[in-house]
Structure formats: structure tokens, C-alpha cells
Design a protein around this motif. Structure first.
Motif, PDB file in Angstrom:
ATOM      1  N   ASN A   6     -39.427  84.469  81.932  1.00  0.00           N
ATOM      2  CA  ASN A   6     -40.472  85.222  81.211  1.00  0.00           C
ATOM      3  C   ASN A   6     -41.658  85.513  82.120  1.00  0.00           C
ATOM      4  OD1 ASN A   6     -38.928  84.944  78.937  1.00  0.00           O
ATOM      5  ND2 ASN A   6     -40.167  83.304  78.036  1.00  0.00           N
ATOM      6  N   LEU A   7     -42.003  84.515  82.931  1.00  0.00           N
ATOM      7  CA  LEU A   7     -43.150  84.681  83.820  1.00  0.00           C
ATOM      8  C   LEU A   7     -42.909  85.820  84.810  1.00  0.00           C
ATOM      9  CD1 LEU A   7     -45.890  83.794  84.922  1.00  0.00           C
ATOM     10  CD2 LEU A   7     -44.724  82.039  86.275  1.00  0.00           C
ATOM     11  N   ALA A   8     -41.674  85.903  85.318  1.00  0.00           N
ATOM     12  CA  ALA A   8     -41.374  86.985  86.272  1.00  0.00           C
ATOM     13  C   ALA A   8     -41.596  88.346  85.602  1.00  0.00           C
ATOM     14  CB  ALA A   8     -39.938  86.843  86.774  1.00  0.00           C
ATOM     15  N   VAL A   9     -41.190  88.444  84.343  1.00  0.00           N
ATOM     16  CA  VAL A   9     -41.356  89.714  83.615  1.00  0.00           C
ATOM     17  C   VAL A   9     -42.854  90.005  83.400  1.00  0.00           C
ATOM     18  CG1 VAL A   9     -40.927  90.888  81.410  1.00  0.00           C
ATOM     19  CG2 VAL A   9     -39.111  89.510  82.465  1.00  0.00           C
ATOM     20  N   VAL A  10     -43.581  88.990  82.964  1.00  0.00           N
ATOM     21  CA  VAL A  10     -45.017  89.174  82.709  1.00  0.00           C
ATOM     22  C   VAL A  10     -45.734  89.557  84.007  1.00  0.00           C
ATOM     23  CG1 VAL A  10     -47.159  87.958  82.067  1.00  0.00           C
ATOM     24  CG2 VAL A  10     -45.100  87.706  80.654  1.00  0.00           C
ATOM     25  N   GLU A  11     -45.369  88.886  85.094  1.00  0.00           N
ATOM     26  CA  GLU A  11     -46.022  89.195  86.376  1.00  0.00           C
ATOM     27  C   GLU A  11     -45.760  90.642  86.807  1.00  0.00           C
ATOM     28  OE1 GLU A  11     -46.545  84.851  88.543  1.00  0.00           O
ATOM     29  OE2 GLU A  11     -44.668  85.925  88.844  1.00  0.00           O
ATOM     30  N   ASN A  12     -44.522  91.092  86.596  1.00  0.00           N
ATOM     31  CA  ASN A  12     -44.227  92.494  86.935  1.00  0.00           C
ATOM     32  C   ASN A  12     -45.055  93.451  86.093  1.00  0.00           C
ATOM     33  OD1 ASN A  12     -42.399  92.029  88.986  1.00  0.00           O
ATOM     34  ND2 ASN A  12     -40.628  91.990  87.593  1.00  0.00           N
ATOM     35  N   ARG A  13     -45.213  93.101  84.816  1.00  0.00           N
ATOM     36  CA  ARG A  13     -46.004  93.969  83.933  1.00  0.00           C
ATOM     37  C   ARG A  13     -47.480  93.965  84.352  1.00  0.00           C
ATOM     38  NH1 ARG A  13     -44.207  92.307  77.929  1.00  0.00           N
ATOM     39  NH2 ARG A  13     -45.934  93.722  77.448  1.00  0.00           N
ATOM     40  N   ILE A  14     -47.975  92.807  84.806  1.00  0.00           N
ATOM     41  CA  ILE A  14     -49.366  92.729  85.279  1.00  0.00           C
ATOM     42  C   ILE A  14     -49.554  93.619  86.507  1.00  0.00           C
ATOM     43  CG2 ILE A  14     -51.079  91.199  86.369  1.00  0.00           C
ATOM     44  CD1 ILE A  14     -49.979  88.944  84.563  1.00  0.00           C
ATOM     45  N   VAL A  15     -48.606  93.507  87.438  1.00  0.00           N
ATOM     46  CA  VAL A  15     -48.701  94.299  88.669  1.00  0.00           C
ATOM     47  C   VAL A  15     -48.709  95.792  88.340  1.00  0.00           C
ATOM     48  CG1 VAL A  15     -47.439  94.949  90.776  1.00  0.00           C
ATOM     49  CG2 VAL A  15     -47.712  92.527  90.169  1.00  0.00           C
ATOM     50  N   LYS A  20     -51.901 100.866  88.038  1.00  0.00           N
ATOM     51  CA  LYS A  20     -52.307 102.095  87.348  1.00  0.00           C
ATOM     52  C   LYS A  20     -53.788 102.405  87.534  1.00  0.00           C
ATOM     53  CE  LYS A  20     -50.511 103.557  82.944  1.00  0.00           C
ATOM     54  NZ  LYS A  20     -50.177 103.098  81.565  1.00  0.00           N
ATOM     55  N   VAL A  21     -54.587 101.346  87.627  1.00  0.00           N
ATOM     56  CA  VAL A  21     -56.040 101.547  87.703  1.00  0.00           C
ATOM     57  C   VAL A  21     -56.606 101.041  89.039  1.00  0.00           C
ATOM     58  CG1 VAL A  21     -56.420 101.558  85.208  1.00  0.00           C
ATOM     59  CG2 VAL A  21     -56.433  99.381  86.444  1.00  0.00           C
ATOM     60  N   ASN A  22     -55.695 100.904  90.014  1.00  0.00           N
ATOM     61  CA  ASN A  22     -56.139 100.460  91.348  1.00  0.00           C
ATOM     62  C   ASN A  22     -56.852  99.122  91.362  1.00  0.00           C
ATOM     63  OD1 ASN A  22     -55.275 102.315  93.285  1.00  0.00           O
ATOM     64  ND2 ASN A  22     -56.691 103.831  92.388  1.00  0.00           N
ATOM     65  N   ARG A  23     -56.373  98.206  90.548  1.00  0.00           N
ATOM     66  CA  ARG A  23     -56.924  96.847  90.609  1.00  0.00           C
ATOM     67  C   ARG A  23     -55.949  95.953  91.367  1.00  0.00           C
ATOM     68  NH1 ARG A  23     -58.406  93.991  85.284  1.00  0.00           N
ATOM     69  NH2 ARG A  23     -59.435  92.641  86.795  1.00  0.00           N
ATOM     70  N   ASP A  24     -56.494  94.888  91.946  1.00  0.00           N
ATOM     71  CA  ASP A  24     -55.663  93.884  92.582  1.00  0.00           C
ATOM     72  C   ASP A  24     -55.146  92.949  91.488  1.00  0.00           C
ATOM     73  OD1 ASP A  24     -54.582  91.744  93.939  1.00  0.00           O
ATOM     74  OD2 ASP A  24     -56.295  91.470  95.289  1.00  0.00           O
ATOM     75  N   PRO A  25     -53.824  92.839  91.328  1.00  0.00           N
ATOM     76  CA  PRO A  25     -53.305  91.970  90.262  1.00  0.00           C
ATOM     77  C   PRO A  25     -53.769  90.517  90.403  1.00  0.00           C
ATOM     78  CG  PRO A  25     -51.516  92.836  91.640  1.00  0.00           C
ATOM     79  CD  PRO A  25     -52.758  93.536  92.060  1.00  0.00           C
ATOM     80  N   LYS A  26     -54.177  90.131  91.597  1.00  0.00           N
ATOM     81  CA  LYS A  26     -54.660  88.755  91.791  1.00  0.00           C
ATOM     82  C   LYS A  26     -55.978  88.497  91.062  1.00  0.00           C
ATOM     83  CE  LYS A  26     -52.492  87.855  96.288  1.00  0.00           C
ATOM     84  NZ  LYS A  26     -52.326  89.258  96.757  1.00  0.00           N
ATOM     85  N   GLU A  27     -56.634  89.558  90.647  1.00  0.00           N
ATOM     86  CA  GLU A  27     -57.877  89.381  89.866  1.00  0.00           C
ATOM     87  C   GLU A  27     -57.595  88.904  88.438  1.00  0.00           C
ATOM     88  OE1 GLU A  27     -59.985  93.306  91.882  1.00  0.00           O
ATOM     89  OE2 GLU A  27     -59.922  93.145  89.706  1.00  0.00           O
ATOM     90  N   ALA A 206     -55.520  95.617  78.267  1.00  0.00           N
ATOM     91  CA  ALA A 206     -56.683  94.800  78.646  1.00  0.00           C
ATOM     92  C   ALA A 206     -56.887  94.811  80.164  1.00  0.00           C
ATOM     93  CB  ALA A 206     -56.506  93.372  78.133  1.00  0.00           C
ATOM     94  N   ILE A 207     -55.791  94.712  80.904  1.00  0.00           N
ATOM     95  CA  ILE A 207     -55.900  94.733  82.371  1.00  0.00           C
ATOM     96  C   ILE A 207     -56.430  96.085  82.841  1.00  0.00           C
ATOM     97  CG2 ILE A 207     -54.535  94.715  84.514  1.00  0.00           C
ATOM     98  CD1 ILE A 207     -52.757  92.560  83.077  1.00  0.00           C
ATOM     99  N   GLU A 208     -55.934  97.141  82.226  1.00  0.00           N
ATOM    100  CA  GLU A 208     -56.432  98.479  82.609  1.00  0.00           C
ATOM    101  C   GLU A 208     -57.923  98.607  82.350  1.00  0.00           C
ATOM    102  OE1 GLU A 208     -52.227 100.419  81.283  1.00  0.00           O
ATOM    103  OE2 GLU A 208     -54.001 101.649  80.894  1.00  0.00           O
ATOM    104  N   GLU A 209     -58.413  97.856  81.370  1.00  0.00           N
ATOM    105  CA  GLU A 209     -59.841  97.945  81.016  1.00  0.00           C
ATOM    106  C   GLU A 209     -60.686  96.844  81.655  1.00  0.00           C
ATOM    107  OE1 GLU A 209     -60.971 100.625  79.601  1.00  0.00           O
ATOM    108  OE2 GLU A 209     -58.961 101.423  79.290  1.00  0.00           O
ATOM    109  N   GLY A 210     -60.076  96.030  82.512  1.00  0.00           N
ATOM    110  CA  GLY A 210     -60.905  95.104  83.283  1.00  0.00           C
ATOM    111  C   GLY A 210     -60.735  93.617  82.996  1.00  0.00           C
ATOM    112  N   ALA A 211     -59.735  93.218  82.242  1.00  0.00           N
ATOM    113  CA  ALA A 211     -59.535  91.783  81.967  1.00  0.00           C
ATOM    114  C   ALA A 211     -59.382  90.996  83.270  1.00  0.00           C
ATOM    115  CB  ALA A 211     -58.281  91.574  81.106  1.00  0.00           C
TER     116      ALA A 211
END
Ligand SMILES: *Cc1c(COP(=O)(O)O)cnc(C)c1O
Length: 224
Positions: A6-15, A20-27, A206-211
Motif C-alpha cells: 500500500n505504501l508503494a502505491v501511496v508514494e507513487n500517488r504522492i510523487v 503536477k505542481v512542481n513540488r518536491d515530494p520530500k516536502e 491537498a498536496i497540490e494545494e500545499g500540504a
């Protein structure tokens, strides 16, 4: 249930969302919400490589902490009755549900060191939800100046129960705007660098909006 898969799937979705919004997924920190699940599943979650756990019920949290100890970072994400403060406040790393001055007072009385708090905001103004109205957040934070155990490290919200993606997105975007307002006050006790928003159903928005912290239960650890 395989938390690791599940984590692998969630991580891919985070990336993908971050890209999409030029954020570093590590944030984006994943908080695994283990409130529904057993100690064994929680252990499996830690073994899968997750170090941030979210609990919302004092008893469940204290039981898990007694067994799993200080190594995970513990996030308390549920509303806290004032009488429960004493038992949990010195055991947690983050409190995501600071929503009233009486709670701040109780923390001030009981905390033995500064506590990283997120102010919970009810952006959607749904009556069923905890949290301050948007307009009350800045006055509330200004009132916290004399509470030296309270560090306002961020804001937290829950999106309304709706399938309307625009409504959800606006809710998260409003929390981001509010964060910028708080940060512009330059209060040393309210650095407000974190935005805790996004759950299983809406974390990409949420990630696209800055989470910076997403609280994910069902899709990561299951719900029983
Ligand atoms: C339960 C809960 C979550 C996780 O919900 P899921 O939809 O299972 O991801 C996140 N935040 C809060 C405050 C919760 O109570």
C-alpha cells in the motif's frame, strides 16, 4: 493487508501529485493513521518504513505507545477533552487539534516542555467538525503569545464530506492562504510551517494545494 505494498502505491500517488505542481515530494510527510488498527498492524506499518503515526483516541494511543515506545513520531489528530490533556500531552510529538483557549490553558498547566501544535481550522464551517472558524484563527494565535509551552508549527483541516472536488480544493487553498497570513505576522512562537491536510480520499488535492503532512488511514493501513 500488506502495508508495504500500500505504501508503494501511496508514494507513487504522492510523487505524481507533487510533480503536477512542481513540488518536491520530500516536502510531504506521510502520517499513517493507525487509529482503526491493531498493534500488530501498527508494528507492520513501522516495519514498512513509516515513522509518523497518527492516533485520535487517548486510550488507544497510550496502549500503542506503551508497546512501541518513543521511536515513532506520535501525532495526536483527534479532538482532546481538557481532562485528557494530562495523560497524553507529555507523550506526543505533535498535537493537530488545538482548537480553543481552554485547551491551551490546560496544556500550559500540564506540559513539561514546549509542544508542537497545529491549530485546527473548520474551513468548511460544517457544524459536525471541530476547529476554529477561519476568521477567528489569527486572533486566537495572537492570544497564545503568553503560553510558552505552545508552539504553533502549523494549521490542520479536514475537507467537507463531499464528492465535489472544487469544494475540497478551495478548502485546502483557503488553509494555505491562512498559513501565509499567519507567517506574515512573524510571531516567534507561531512559525506555522506545516499544513496538515489530506486523507485517503483527497490527499492528492491537498498536496497540490500545499500540504506538508497528509494523514492517511484506510488506503495505507486499512480500517480494521
Ligand atoms: C481518521 C482520520 C484520518 C484518516 O482517515 P482516512 O480517510 O482513513 O485516511 C485523518 N485525519 C483525521 C483527523 C482522522 O480522524
Amino acid at each position: 493487508m500488506k502495508v508495504k505494498a500500500n505504501l508503494a502505491v501511496v508514494e507513487n500517488r504522492i510523487v505524481a501529485a507533487a510533480k503536477k505542481v512542481n513540488r518536491d515530494p520530500k516536502e510531504v510527510t506521510i502520517i499513517a493513521v493507525t487509529k482503526y488498527v491493531s498493534i500488530e498492524r501498527t508494528q507492520e506499518t513501522i516495519e514498512a518504513g513509516i515513522n509518523n503515526l497518527g492516533e485520535n483516541y487517548d486510550k488507544g494511543f497510550l496502549e500503542k505507545k506503551a508497546l512501541l515506545g518513543d521511536q515513532p513520531t506520535w501525532h495526536f489528530i483527534g479532538s482532546v477533552q481538557s481532562k485528557k490533556v494530562k495523560s497524553i500531552i507529555n507523550e506526543i510529538d505533535y498535537l493537530h487539534s488545538l482548537d480553543r483557549i481552554s485547551l491551551a490553558e490546560e496544556i500550559q498547566k500540564r506540559a513539561m516542555h514546549p509542544v508542537k501544535c497545529l491549530v485546527q481550522v473548520n474551513i468548511s464551517e460544517e457544524e459536525s467538525k471541530h476547529g476554529l472558524s477561519e476568521k477567528n484563527v489569527i486572533p486566537f494565535i495572537q492570544q497564545l503569545e503568553s503560553y510558552d509551552t505552545i508552539k504553533v508549527v502549523g494549521l490542520m483541516t479536514m475537507a467537507p464530506m463531499t464528492n465535489d472536488v472544487t469544494v475540497i480544493r478551495n478548502c485546502f487553498a483557503d488553509l494555505k492562504k491562512l498559513q501565509l497570513k499567519v507567517q506574515s505576522l512573524n510571531l516567534p512562537y507561531a512559525t506555522c510551517e506545516e499544513l496538515s491536510m489530506g486523507m485517503s480520499n483527497d490527499f492528492e488535492i491537498a498536496i497540490e494545494e500545499g500540504a506538508t503532512m497528509i494523514r492517511v488511514g484506510t488506503v495505507l493501513v486499512g480500517e480494521e
